[in-house]
Design a protein around this motif. Structure first.
Motif, PDB file in Angstrom:
ATOM      1  N   GLY A   1       0.659  -1.106  -0.185  1.00 57.45           N
ATOM      2  CA  GLY A   1      -0.036  -0.122   0.005  1.00 57.45           C
ATOM      3  C   GLY A   1       0.838   1.251   0.046  1.00 57.45           C
ATOM      4  O   GLY A   1       2.175   1.250  -0.112  1.00 57.45           O
ATOM      5  N   THR A   2       0.202   2.472  -0.149  1.00 63.20           N
ATOM      6  CA  THR A   2       0.874   3.703  -0.132  1.00 63.20           C
ATOM      7  C   THR A   2       1.605   3.792   1.292  1.00 63.20           C
ATOM      8  O   THR A   2       2.675   4.697   1.302  1.00 63.20           O
ATOM      9  CB  THR A   2       0.037   4.735  -0.598  1.00 63.20           C
ATOM     10  OG1 THR A   2      -1.347   4.686   0.423  1.00 63.20           O
ATOM     11  CG2 THR A   2      -0.674   4.779  -1.845  1.00 63.20           C
ATOM     12  N   GLN A   3       0.977   3.157   2.391  1.00 63.75           N
ATOM     13  CA  GLN A   3       1.481   3.351   3.611  1.00 63.75           C
ATOM     14  C   GLN A   3       2.561   2.200   3.880  1.00 63.75           C
ATOM     15  O   GLN A   3       2.753   2.124   5.391  1.00 63.75           O
ATOM     16  CB  GLN A   3       0.502   3.925   4.654  1.00 63.75           C
ATOM     17  CG  GLN A   3      -0.433   5.063   4.160  1.00 63.75           C
ATOM     18  CD  GLN A   3       0.305   6.255   4.212  1.00 63.75           C
ATOM     19  OE1 GLN A   3       1.276   6.653   5.098  1.00 63.75           O
ATOM     20  NE2 GLN A   3       0.089   7.028   3.047  1.00 63.75           N
ATOM     21  N   GLY A   4       2.659   1.340   3.250  1.00 59.73           N
ATOM     22  CA  GLY A   4       3.631   0.353   3.692  1.00 59.73           C
ATOM     23  C   GLY A   4       2.724  -1.304   3.190  1.00 59.73           C
ATOM     24  O   GLY A   4       1.798  -1.123   2.628  1.00 59.73           O
ATOM     25  N   LEU A   5       3.245  -2.276   3.633  1.00 58.48           N
ATOM     26  CA  LEU A   5       2.699  -3.633   3.412  1.00 58.48           C
ATOM     27  C   LEU A   5       1.515  -3.799   4.240  1.00 58.48           C
ATOM     28  O   LEU A   5       1.369  -3.526   5.706  1.00 58.48           O
ATOM     29  CB  LEU A   5       3.565  -4.383   4.058  1.00 58.48           C
ATOM     30  CG  LEU A   5       5.116  -4.545   3.288  1.00 58.48           C
ATOM     31  CD1 LEU A   5       5.734  -5.868   3.795  1.00 58.48           C
ATOM     32  CD2 LEU A   5       4.514  -4.567   1.661  1.00 58.48           C
ATOM     33  N   ILE A   6       0.535  -4.351   3.792  1.00 63.04           N
ATOM     34  CA  ILE A   6      -0.734  -4.727   4.588  1.00 63.04           C
ATOM     35  C   ILE A   6      -1.084  -6.443   4.419  1.00 63.04           C
ATOM     36  O   ILE A   6      -0.944  -7.111   3.338  1.00 63.04           O
ATOM     37  CB  ILE A   6      -2.043  -4.363   3.833  1.00 63.04           C
ATOM     38  CG1 ILE A   6      -1.765  -2.582   3.755  1.00 63.04           C
ATOM     39  CG2 ILE A   6      -3.402  -4.439   4.631  1.00 63.04           C
ATOM     40  CD1 ILE A   6      -2.766  -2.057   2.573  1.00 63.04           C
ATOM     41  N   LEU A   7      -1.073  -6.812   5.692  1.00 59.76           N
ATOM     42  CA  LEU A   7      -1.011  -8.254   5.602  1.00 59.76           C
ATOM     43  C   LEU A   7      -2.456  -8.904   5.482  1.00 59.76           C
ATOM     44  O   LEU A   7      -3.480  -8.568   6.063  1.00 59.76           O
ATOM     45  CB  LEU A   7      -0.494  -8.853   6.971  1.00 59.76           C
ATOM     46  CG  LEU A   7      -0.532 -10.377   7.152  1.00 59.76           C
ATOM     47  CD1 LEU A   7       0.389 -11.289   6.463  1.00 59.76           C
ATOM     48  CD2 LEU A   7      -0.323 -10.826   8.789  1.00 59.76           C
ATOM     49  N   LYS A   8      -2.713  -9.636   4.323  1.00 56.32           N
ATOM     50  CA  LYS A   8      -4.068 -10.099   3.834  1.00 56.32           C
ATOM     51  C   LYS A   8      -4.360 -11.371   4.243  1.00 56.32           C
ATOM     52  O   LYS A   8      -5.597 -11.886   4.760  1.00 56.32           O
ATOM     53  CB  LYS A   8      -4.411  -9.733   2.358  1.00 56.32           C
ATOM     54  CG  LYS A   8      -4.260  -8.345   1.707  1.00 56.32           C
ATOM     55  CD  LYS A   8      -4.264  -8.664   0.383  1.00 56.32           C
ATOM     56  CE  LYS A   8      -5.411  -9.382  -0.230  1.00 56.32           C
ATOM     57  NZ  LYS A   8      -5.292  -9.482  -1.772  1.00 56.32           N
ATOM     58  N   GLU A   9      -3.266 -12.331   4.140  1.00 61.76           N
ATOM     59  CA  GLU A   9      -3.807 -13.916   4.346  1.00 61.76           C
ATOM     60  C   GLU A   9      -2.495 -14.432   4.989  1.00 61.76           C
ATOM     61  O   GLU A   9      -1.414 -14.117   4.889  1.00 61.76           O
ATOM     62  CB  GLU A   9      -4.268 -14.414   3.024  1.00 61.76           C
ATOM     63  CG  GLU A   9      -5.156 -13.725   2.249  1.00 61.76           C
ATOM     64  CD  GLU A   9      -5.417 -14.405   1.150  1.00 61.76           C
ATOM     65  OE1 GLU A   9      -4.808 -15.495   0.665  1.00 61.76           O
ATOM     66  OE2 GLU A   9      -6.047 -13.640  -0.124  1.00 61.76           O
ATOM     67  N   HIS A  10      -2.962 -15.766   5.834  1.00 65.51           N
ATOM     68  CA  HIS A  10      -1.914 -16.318   6.305  1.00 65.51           C
ATOM     69  C   HIS A  10      -1.979 -17.765   5.757  1.00 65.51           C
ATOM     70  O   HIS A  10      -3.028 -18.454   5.056  1.00 65.51           O
ATOM     71  CB  HIS A  10      -2.181 -16.395   7.776  1.00 65.51           C
ATOM     72  CG  HIS A  10      -3.187 -17.067   8.244  1.00 65.51           C
ATOM     73  ND1 HIS A  10      -3.491 -18.553   8.226  1.00 65.51           N
ATOM     74  CD2 HIS A  10      -4.414 -16.644   8.626  1.00 65.51           C
ATOM     75  CE1 HIS A  10      -4.858 -18.904   8.677  1.00 65.51           C
ATOM     76  NE2 HIS A  10      -5.424 -17.593   8.982  1.00 65.51           N
ATOM     77  N   ALA A  11      -0.976 -18.460   5.599  1.00 66.79           N
ATOM     78  CA  ALA A  11      -0.863 -19.889   5.142  1.00 66.79           C
ATOM     79  C   ALA A  11      -1.516 -20.813   6.028  1.00 66.79           C
ATOM     80  O   ALA A  11      -1.551 -20.317   7.292  1.00 66.79           O
ATOM     81  CB  ALA A  11       0.418 -20.441   4.859  1.00 66.79           C
ATOM     82  N   PRO A  12      -2.259 -21.897   5.620  1.00 66.90           N
ATOM     83  CA  PRO A  12      -2.601 -22.901   6.483  1.00 66.90           C
ATOM     84  C   PRO A  12      -1.653 -23.225   7.448  1.00 66.90           C
ATOM     85  O   PRO A  12      -0.733 -23.650   7.403  1.00 66.90           O
ATOM     86  CB  PRO A  12      -3.024 -23.917   5.753  1.00 66.90           C
ATOM     87  CG  PRO A  12      -3.323 -23.533   4.572  1.00 66.90           C
ATOM     88  CD  PRO A  12      -2.348 -22.657   4.210  1.00 66.90           C
ATOM     89  N   GLY A  13      -2.171 -23.244   8.738  1.00 68.32           N
ATOM     90  CA  GLY A  13      -1.426 -23.500  10.109  1.00 68.32           C
ATOM     91  C   GLY A  13      -0.395 -22.565  10.487  1.00 68.32           C
ATOM     92  O   GLY A  13       0.369 -22.727  11.400  1.00 68.32           O
ATOM     93  N   VAL A  14      -0.181 -21.313   9.762  1.00 68.20           N
ATOM     94  CA  VAL A  14       0.290 -20.202  10.302  1.00 68.20           C
ATOM     95  C   VAL A  14      -0.440 -19.207  10.922  1.00 68.20           C
ATOM     96  O   VAL A  14      -1.341 -18.958  10.348  1.00 68.20           O
ATOM     97  CB  VAL A  14       1.284 -19.649   9.013  1.00 68.20           C
ATOM     98  CG1 VAL A  14       2.050 -18.458   9.592  1.00 68.20           C
ATOM     99  CG2 VAL A  14       1.973 -20.705   8.285  1.00 68.20           C
ATOM    100  N   THR A  15       0.232 -18.767  12.214  1.00 69.89           N
ATOM    101  CA  THR A  15      -0.632 -17.640  12.748  1.00 69.89           C
ATOM    102  C   THR A  15       0.139 -16.405  12.798  1.00 69.89           C
ATOM    103  O   THR A  15       1.067 -16.207  12.138  1.00 69.89           O
ATOM    104  CB  THR A  15      -0.337 -18.035  14.459  1.00 69.89           C
ATOM    105  OG1 THR A  15       0.968 -17.934  14.851  1.00 69.89           O
ATOM    106  CG2 THR A  15      -0.792 -19.327  14.852  1.00 69.89           C
ATOM    107  N   LEU A  16      -0.791 -15.310  13.090  1.00 69.71           N
ATOM    108  CA  LEU A  16      -0.282 -13.843  12.957  1.00 69.71           C
ATOM    109  C   LEU A  16       1.171 -13.679  13.958  1.00 69.71           C
ATOM    110  O   LEU A  16       2.073 -13.006  13.230  1.00 69.71           O
ATOM    111  CB  LEU A  16      -1.342 -13.032  13.322  1.00 69.71           C
ATOM    112  CG  LEU A  16      -1.032 -11.557  13.732  1.00 69.71           C
ATOM    113  CD1 LEU A  16      -0.671 -11.003  12.264  1.00 69.71           C
ATOM    114  CD2 LEU A  16      -2.046 -10.743  14.141  1.00 69.71           C
ATOM    115  N   ALA A  17       1.083 -14.184  14.983  1.00 73.37           N
ATOM    116  CA  ALA A  17       2.326 -14.290  15.692  1.00 73.37           C
ATOM    117  C   ALA A  17       3.323 -14.903  15.032  1.00 73.37           C
ATOM    118  O   ALA A  17       4.687 -14.270  14.963  1.00 73.37           O
ATOM    119  CB  ALA A  17       2.083 -15.198  16.979  1.00 73.37           C
ATOM    120  N   ASP A  18       3.311 -16.111  14.461  1.00 71.06           N
ATOM    121  CA  ASP A  18       4.479 -16.692  13.419  1.00 71.06           C
ATOM    122  C   ASP A  18       4.903 -15.859  12.425  1.00 71.06           C
ATOM    123  O   ASP A  18       5.927 -15.382  12.284  1.00 71.06           O
ATOM    124  CB  ASP A  18       3.902 -18.006  12.774  1.00 71.06           C
ATOM    125  CG  ASP A  18       3.335 -18.999  13.685  1.00 71.06           C
ATOM    126  OD1 ASP A  18       4.185 -19.151  14.824  1.00 71.06           O
ATOM    127  OD2 ASP A  18       2.561 -19.795  13.489  1.00 71.06           O
TER     128      ASP A  18
END
Length: 219
Positions: A182-199
């Motif tokens: 994005g214009t203000q940096g990266l935007i996290l949209k999706e995670h892979a199966p079994g991967v958490t936001l903390a990961d």
């Protein structure tokens, strides 16, 4: 699922019916195997083909019919073959809608480095047509493993390797996550199966925000 297959499958979901699409070396070329049902695109090989078809059976492969990675290909109805200069001219002119490129590094500004690492004091192997693709294609999608062999992030605040393209990447797809640039940096949209936001936070050097509709990858 093999992480490289996961990346190729997810990258294929970005393609839309009727687009002209270039696939870079490695993982990106596999995206053609996972097109969503009902999506028909025209694939381009930078060595001079519009209309790359499925990989042929070994017995039907022809040494003079390959993509830029020297992999055997077939042609679809309506395909066009041209010299390299004409093909590169089409890439620079903005004819292509999408290019999916492999990457060594990407960063939060949408920069991509994919052509060189230093070996024995020299940069290797060479730029090829990736720079032309970065600056002549409407949408650049970067595909890469999220970390290197030492577990260090390849999604960075700033690329450390020589750049292929500056501020050109629109979407980043790894074996752990999907980011929009994005214009203000990266935007996290999706995670892979079994991967958490903390990961993802633990293995990502780049700064990023989390989309309101953040969820699991669509495969």
């Amino acid at each position: 699922m093999d992480p490289r297959v996961l990346i190729a499958k997810r990258a294929a979901q970005e393609l839309k019916d009727g687009q002209l699409v270039n696939l870079g070396f490695g993982m990106p070329t596999q995206a053609s195997n996972y097109l969503p049902v009902g999506v028909n695109v025209m694939f381009h090989a930078e060595n001079g083909v519009f209309g790359v078809g499925p990989r042929p059976r070994p017995a039907d492969a022809k040494a003079d019919m390959t993509n830029a990675g020297s992999e055997p290909v077939t042609l679809v109805a309506g395909a066009a073959i041209m010299d390299l200069a004409t093909s590169l001219g089409a890439m620079r002119k903005g004819v292509l809608d999408v290019t999916i490129l492999g990457a060594l590094e990407v960063d939060q500004l949408g920069n991509i480095a994919n052509w060189a690492v230093k070996r024995n004091g020299k940069w290797w192997p060479g730029i090829g047509g990736a720079m032309d693709l970065c600056y002549g294609t409407k949408t650049v999608i970067a595909c890469l493993m999220h970390t290197d062999r030492n577990g260090e992030s390849k999604v960075l605040k700033r690329c450390s390797l020589p750049l292929t393209g500056k501020g050109c990447v629109k979407t980043i797809i790894t074996d752990k996550a999907v980011f929009d640039v994005g214009t203000q940096g990266l935007i996290l949209k999706e995670h892979a199966p079994g991967v958490t936001l903390a990961d993802i936070k633990a293995c990502t050097q780049a700064d990023f925000s989390v989309a309101a509709n953040f969820g699991e990858m669509k495969l």
